[in-house]
Design a protein around this motif. Structure first.
Motif, short mmCIF file in Angstrom:
data_model
loop_
_atom_site.label_atom_id
_atom_site.label_comp_id
_atom_site.label_asym_id
_atom_site.label_seq_id
_atom_site.Cartn_x
_atom_site.Cartn_y
_atom_site.Cartn_z
N MET A 25 4.74 13.20 60.39
CA MET A 25 3.35 13.64 60.40
C MET A 25 2.77 13.73 61.81
SD MET A 25 1.88 11.77 56.98
CE MET A 25 0.24 12.38 57.24
N ASP A 26 2.32 12.60 62.38
CA ASP A 26 1.58 12.61 63.65
C ASP A 26 2.25 11.75 64.71
OD1 ASP A 26 -0.54 14.13 62.51
OD2 ASP A 26 -1.33 12.30 61.61
N ARG A 35 1.07 9.91 68.48
CA ARG A 35 0.07 9.56 69.50
C ARG A 35 0.80 8.72 70.53
NH1 ARG A 35 -2.05 12.61 66.74
NH2 ARG A 35 -3.81 12.47 65.35
N ALA A 79 5.64 4.28 59.10
CA ALA A 79 4.94 4.47 60.37
C ALA A 79 5.41 3.48 61.42
CB ALA A 79 3.44 4.33 60.16
N ALA A 105 6.49 16.67 65.72
CA ALA A 105 5.74 16.11 64.60
C ALA A 105 5.49 17.18 63.56
CB ALA A 105 4.41 15.52 65.07
N ALA A 146 8.40 12.48 64.37
CA ALA A 146 7.63 11.90 63.26
C ALA A 146 7.41 12.95 62.19
CB ALA A 146 6.29 11.38 63.77
N THR A 202 6.61 8.83 58.92
CA THR A 202 5.24 9.31 58.85
C THR A 202 4.64 9.50 60.24
OG1 THR A 202 4.39 7.08 58.51
CG2 THR A 202 4.80 8.39 56.54
N GLU A 203 4.16 8.44 60.88
CA GLU A 203 3.50 8.60 62.18
C GLU A 203 4.04 7.63 63.21
OE1 GLU A 203 -0.52 5.96 61.86
OE2 GLU A 203 -0.53 7.91 60.86
N ASN A 262 2.75 5.75 66.86
CA ASN A 262 1.71 5.39 67.82
C ASN A 262 2.33 4.50 68.87
OD1 ASN A 262 -0.85 6.45 66.55
ND2 ASN A 262 -0.01 5.26 64.86
#
Length: 122
Positions: A87-88, A90, A57, A100, A85, A71-72, A74
């Motif tokens: 997964m997610d 933001r 992440a 994503a 990404a 993974t993510e 942010n």
């Protein structure tokens, strides 16, 4: 001008960061000493990060290039490039594309925004 980046309390100087799954950190293509474990926090202390790539992440501020994470992602600032990404995602505004595997929550996107489950604009 290179940026000063702190990764888990260790400060590096460079523009492009890569963190591999085995915990190895590369700054501008050069392997750094030591390895990272667990959740990794990246902070830009001075300047603006050129690009960031991680098998895990990613949490960071403004980026003047691409951000890729296993993974993510942010991002508290803008991204002047693309975000990808597993997964997610933001983030705030992105000048390029956002992709994503699951969800995207973002501001304005200059390119395409795609996600396996859904895209939500702020």
């Amino acid at each position: 001008m290179p940026s000063k980046i702190t990764i888990d309390g260790v400060t590096f100087t460079g523009n492009n960061i890569q963190i591999r799954g085995n915990g190895q950190v590369y700054v501008d293509g050069v392997l750094q000493q030591g390895t990272l474990n667990g959740v990794v926090e990246v902070r830009v202390v001075e300047g603006i990060l050129g690009s960031l790539r991680s098998d895990a992440a990613v949490t960071c501020g403004e980026v003047r290039g691409d951000v890729t994470a296993g993974t993510e992602v942010n991002v508290s600032g803008g991204v002047f490039g693309n975000i990808q990404a597993g997964m997610d995602v933001r983030c705030r505004d992105v000048t390029g594309n956002v992709s994503a595997g699951m969800d995207v929550e973002c501001g304005n996107v200059g390119g395409d925004a795609t996600a396996g489950m859904g895209v939500r604009r702020r």
